[in-house]
Design a protein around this motif. Structure first.
Motif, mmCIF file in Angstrom:
data_model
loop_
_atom_site.group_PDB
_atom_site.id
_atom_site.type_symbol
_atom_site.label_atom_id
_atom_site.label_comp_id
_atom_site.label_asym_id
_atom_site.label_seq_id
_atom_site.Cartn_x
_atom_site.Cartn_y
_atom_site.Cartn_z
ATOM 1 N N MET A 53 0.832 -1.192 0.000
ATOM 2 C CA MET A 53 0.000 0.000 0.000
ATOM 3 C C MET A 53 0.869 1.246 0.000
ATOM 4 O O MET A 53 1.906 1.302 0.653
ATOM 5 C CB MET A 53 -0.920 0.014 1.235
ATOM 6 C CG MET A 53 -1.743 1.290 1.375
ATOM 7 S SD MET A 53 -2.812 1.284 2.819
ATOM 8 C CE MET A 53 -4.013 0.052 2.318
ATOM 9 N N ASN A 54 0.449 2.269 -0.766
ATOM 10 C CA ASN A 54 1.037 3.597 -0.683
ATOM 11 C C ASN A 54 0.150 4.426 0.247
ATOM 12 O O ASN A 54 -1.022 4.679 -0.059
ATOM 13 C CB ASN A 54 1.099 4.259 -2.060
ATOM 14 C CG ASN A 54 2.127 3.605 -2.956
ATOM 15 O OD1 ASN A 54 3.132 3.090 -2.482
ATOM 16 N ND2 ASN A 54 1.881 3.600 -4.259
ATOM 17 N N LEU A 55 0.700 4.850 1.366
ATOM 18 C CA LEU A 55 -0.092 5.517 2.399
ATOM 19 C C LEU A 55 0.504 6.879 2.721
ATOM 20 O O LEU A 55 1.686 6.985 3.053
ATOM 21 C CB LEU A 55 -0.132 4.657 3.663
ATOM 22 C CG LEU A 55 -1.019 5.150 4.817
ATOM 23 C CD1 LEU A 55 -2.488 5.168 4.398
ATOM 24 C CD2 LEU A 55 -0.834 4.246 6.041
ATOM 25 N N LEU A 56 -0.312 7.919 2.621
ATOM 26 C CA LEU A 56 0.079 9.264 3.024
ATOM 27 C C LEU A 56 -0.430 9.515 4.435
ATOM 28 O O LEU A 56 -1.622 9.370 4.707
ATOM 29 C CB LEU A 56 -0.503 10.309 2.073
ATOM 30 C CG LEU A 56 -0.346 11.776 2.488
ATOM 31 C CD1 LEU A 56 1.116 12.171 2.585
ATOM 32 C CD2 LEU A 56 -1.097 12.696 1.534
ATOM 33 N N MET A 57 0.488 9.895 5.336
ATOM 34 C CA MET A 57 0.144 10.108 6.736
ATOM 35 C C MET A 57 0.352 11.581 7.089
ATOM 36 O O MET A 57 1.459 12.108 6.958
ATOM 37 C CB MET A 57 1.017 9.230 7.626
ATOM 38 C CG MET A 57 1.071 7.780 7.182
ATOM 39 S SD MET A 57 2.239 6.786 8.144
ATOM 40 C CE MET A 57 1.290 6.572 9.646
ATOM 41 N N LEU A 58 -0.709 12.243 7.509
ATOM 42 C CA LEU A 58 -0.620 13.615 7.994
ATOM 43 C C LEU A 58 -0.517 13.551 9.509
ATOM 44 O O LEU A 58 -1.455 13.096 10.179
ATOM 45 C CB LEU A 58 -1.840 14.434 7.576
ATOM 46 C CG LEU A 58 -1.837 14.993 6.141
ATOM 47 C CD1 LEU A 58 -1.919 13.871 5.116
ATOM 48 C CD2 LEU A 58 -2.994 15.967 5.948
ATOM 49 N N SER A 61 4.401 8.080 2.827
ATOM 50 C CA SER A 61 4.724 9.493 2.721
ATOM 51 C C SER A 61 4.201 10.154 3.987
ATOM 52 O O SER A 61 3.156 9.760 4.512
ATOM 53 C CB SER A 61 4.071 10.130 1.492
ATOM 54 O OG SER A 61 4.632 9.616 0.293
ATOM 55 N N VAL A 62 4.943 11.135 4.486
ATOM 56 C CA VAL A 62 4.578 11.796 5.738
ATOM 57 C C VAL A 62 4.552 13.302 5.521
ATOM 58 O O VAL A 62 5.494 13.868 4.961
ATOM 59 C CB VAL A 62 5.584 11.461 6.863
ATOM 60 C CG1 VAL A 62 5.235 12.229 8.137
ATOM 61 C CG2 VAL A 62 5.611 9.961 7.132
ATOM 62 N N LEU A 63 3.469 13.923 5.941
ATOM 63 C CA LEU A 63 3.377 15.379 5.963
ATOM 64 C C LEU A 63 3.097 15.818 7.387
ATOM 65 O O LEU A 63 2.072 15.465 7.966
ATOM 66 C CB LEU A 63 2.258 15.878 5.037
ATOM 67 C CG LEU A 63 1.922 17.378 5.144
ATOM 68 C CD1 LEU A 63 3.137 18.240 4.788
ATOM 69 C CD2 LEU A 63 0.720 17.728 4.273
ATOM 70 N N PRO A 72 14.348 3.963 2.785
ATOM 71 C CA PRO A 72 13.970 3.598 1.417
ATOM 72 C C PRO A 72 12.469 3.435 1.216
ATOM 73 O O PRO A 72 11.987 3.591 0.093
ATOM 74 C CB PRO A 72 14.712 2.276 1.183
ATOM 75 C CG PRO A 72 15.016 1.741 2.546
ATOM 76 C CD PRO A 72 15.215 2.940 3.415
ATOM 77 N N HIS A 73 11.729 3.119 2.287
ATOM 78 C CA HIS A 73 10.281 2.947 2.130
ATOM 79 C C HIS A 73 9.517 4.253 2.314
ATOM 80 O O HIS A 73 8.283 4.260 2.208
ATOM 81 C CB HIS A 73 9.756 1.890 3.103
ATOM 82 C CG HIS A 73 9.983 2.206 4.547
ATOM 83 N ND1 HIS A 73 11.128 1.837 5.213
ATOM 84 C CD2 HIS A 73 9.222 2.871 5.460
ATOM 85 C CE1 HIS A 73 11.065 2.237 6.471
ATOM 86 N NE2 HIS A 73 9.919 2.871 6.645
ATOM 87 N N VAL A 74 10.201 5.352 2.598
ATOM 88 C CA VAL A 74 9.553 6.665 2.696
ATOM 89 C C VAL A 74 9.727 7.384 1.366
ATOM 90 O O VAL A 74 10.835 7.755 0.985
ATOM 91 C CB VAL A 74 10.127 7.500 3.852
ATOM 92 C CG1 VAL A 74 9.595 8.927 3.805
ATOM 93 C CG2 VAL A 74 9.769 6.857 5.188
ATOM 94 N N GLU A 75 8.635 7.548 0.669
ATOM 95 C CA GLU A 75 8.680 8.188 -0.647
ATOM 96 C C GLU A 75 8.872 9.693 -0.523
ATOM 97 O O GLU A 75 9.564 10.317 -1.329
ATOM 98 C CB GLU A 75 7.386 7.882 -1.405
ATOM 99 C CG GLU A 75 7.358 8.380 -2.833
ATOM 100 C CD GLU A 75 6.122 7.885 -3.555
ATOM 101 O OE1 GLU A 75 5.064 8.544 -3.447
ATOM 102 O OE2 GLU A 75 6.200 6.823 -4.216
ATOM 103 N N ARG A 76 8.233 10.301 0.475
ATOM 104 C CA ARG A 76 8.358 11.730 0.702
ATOM 105 C C ARG A 76 8.115 12.031 2.168
ATOM 106 O O ARG A 76 7.256 11.422 2.811
ATOM 107 C CB ARG A 76 7.340 12.509 -0.136
ATOM 108 C CG ARG A 76 7.505 14.021 -0.050
ATOM 109 C CD ARG A 76 8.603 14.512 -0.981
ATOM 110 N NE ARG A 76 8.155 14.477 -2.353
ATOM 111 C CZ ARG A 76 8.804 13.807 -3.323
ATOM 112 N NH1 ARG A 76 9.897 13.126 -3.051
ATOM 113 N NH2 ARG A 76 8.345 13.829 -4.564
ATOM 114 N N GLU A 114 -8.684 6.083 2.950
ATOM 115 C CA GLU A 114 -8.384 4.934 2.095
ATOM 116 C C GLU A 114 -6.881 4.834 1.837
ATOM 117 O O GLU A 114 -6.255 3.822 2.143
ATOM 118 C CB GLU A 114 -9.136 5.051 0.767
ATOM 119 C CG GLU A 114 -8.935 3.850 -0.148
ATOM 120 C CD GLU A 114 -9.733 3.965 -1.438
ATOM 121 O OE1 GLU A 114 -9.597 3.045 -2.284
ATOM 122 O OE2 GLU A 114 -10.475 4.949 -1.638
ATOM 123 N N THR A 115 -6.298 5.908 1.304
ATOM 124 C CA THR A 115 -4.847 5.930 1.079
ATOM 125 C C THR A 115 -4.175 7.105 1.784
ATOM 126 O O THR A 115 -2.966 7.307 1.646
ATOM 127 C CB THR A 115 -4.524 6.009 -0.427
ATOM 128 O OG1 THR A 115 -5.061 7.245 -0.952
ATOM 129 C CG2 THR A 115 -5.110 4.826 -1.170
#
Length: 304
Positions: A1-6, A57-59, A83-87, A209-210
């Motif tokens: 899964m590609n997951l963006l976490m705020l 990804s983390v914001l 390596p598993h952190v895209e941004r 969801e993502t």
């Protein structure tokens, strides 16, 4: 899964006193700062462990200014080398020193910067942006679309390199005339998305969801603007709740929320730069019609 976490911890202090911000010049107590530091450390360790083997990804979206605190700078550097952190990105006023960015991986670190006229000088802010460019750090620059700041926004647009996206947030409580909207759109071709709330009730959203919102205690919600929890990060109860669903809120008027509304197609507009608010590909000629301008126009005329 590609997951963006705020992620938003307890930090609520800021070194600026913008009249439109409730956290202006607020100071956290030493105990509150220790709590924030501990909460961030726990979150970072979870991301490092990556228990589900996801691409993350983390914001960081602190209520206050995070880069004046060493633990946020250290977290950004550390996460940028995974390596598993895209941004990994943070919302910031760029008031702090930026030499630390030289230690980060520029392929993964990005900054979502906001320029506040009256709080810092234009030259100082542009110097900070130049430092980021020197270290190869992706960044967007933004301003609040207050009428009294329009001339400064035009000057800032001219002063920044063409490849730096300057976004404009519609000012809370301000109703823009057609002429005003056109003037701001000449600065930011995507202003049409910000100028008025988007109807969201019953519409599917990537939030939940993502993309998820995480509090300092690990409480997970679909987004910052929906109070209902869907689980906790640290006991994995959030995981089974990640699914497509319709938004229950009547409308959404903040970029970090409506960027995920599927009907707007903004994941395509900001592909590769959702966390740091950078559109995909080179921006259109500022002030001239382009594909992003047409997208914004469509958003203005679409049913809400």
């Amino acid at each position: 899964m590609n997951l963006l976490m705020l992620y938003r911890g307890p930090l609520a202090s800021c070194n600026y006193d913008c009249p439109y911000c409730p956290f202006a010049k607020r100071r956290d107590t030493p105990a509150q700062l220790r709590e924030d530091r501990a909460a961030l450390s726990r979150f970072v360790e979870w991301v490092v462990a990556n228990p589900h083997g996801d691409t993350l990804s983390v914001l960081f979206t602190p209520w206050g200014e995070g880069l004046t605190r060493s633990w946020y700078r250290q977290a950004l550097v550390r996460l940028s080398h995974l390596p598993h952190v895209e941004r990994v990105a943070i919302q910031t006023n760029l008031a702090g020193r930026l030499a630390w960015t030289a230690d980060a991986d520029p392929e993964r670190l990005a900054l979502w910067a906001t320029y506040h006229p009256g709080q810092t000088s234009r030259d100082r802010f542009l110097t900070a942006c130049a430092t980021l460019r020197r270290h190869g750090i992706r960044h967007s620059v933004g301003m609040v679309g207050l009428p009294e700041h329009h001339a400064e926004a035009v000057t800032m647009r001219d002063a920044l390199p063409a490849q730096t996206y300057l976004w404009i947030n519609a000012a809370d409580g301000h109703v823009y005339s057609a002429d005003e909207e056109a003037r701001w759109t000449a600065v930011d071709p995507l202003f049409g998305y910000s100028v008025r709330p988007h109807a969201s009730a019953g519409h599917e959203c990537w939030a939940g969801e993502t993309a998820i919102s995480v509090n300092g205690d690990g409480l997970v919600r679909r987004c910052h603007f929906l109070p209902e929890a869907i689980g906790n990060l640290y006991d994995d109860t959030f995981r089974t709740a990640l699914t497509a669903r319709a938004c229950p809120a009547a409308s959404c008027d903040c970029h970090i929320g409506y960027v995920h509304l599927k009907r707007l197609g903004l994941h395509q507009v900001f592909a590769g730069g959702i966390a740091e608010r950078i559109p995909a590909g080179p921006p259109p000629a500022w002030g001239a019609p382009g594909p992003h301008v047409r997208s914004a126009a469509a958003a203005r005329t679409a049913p809400r």
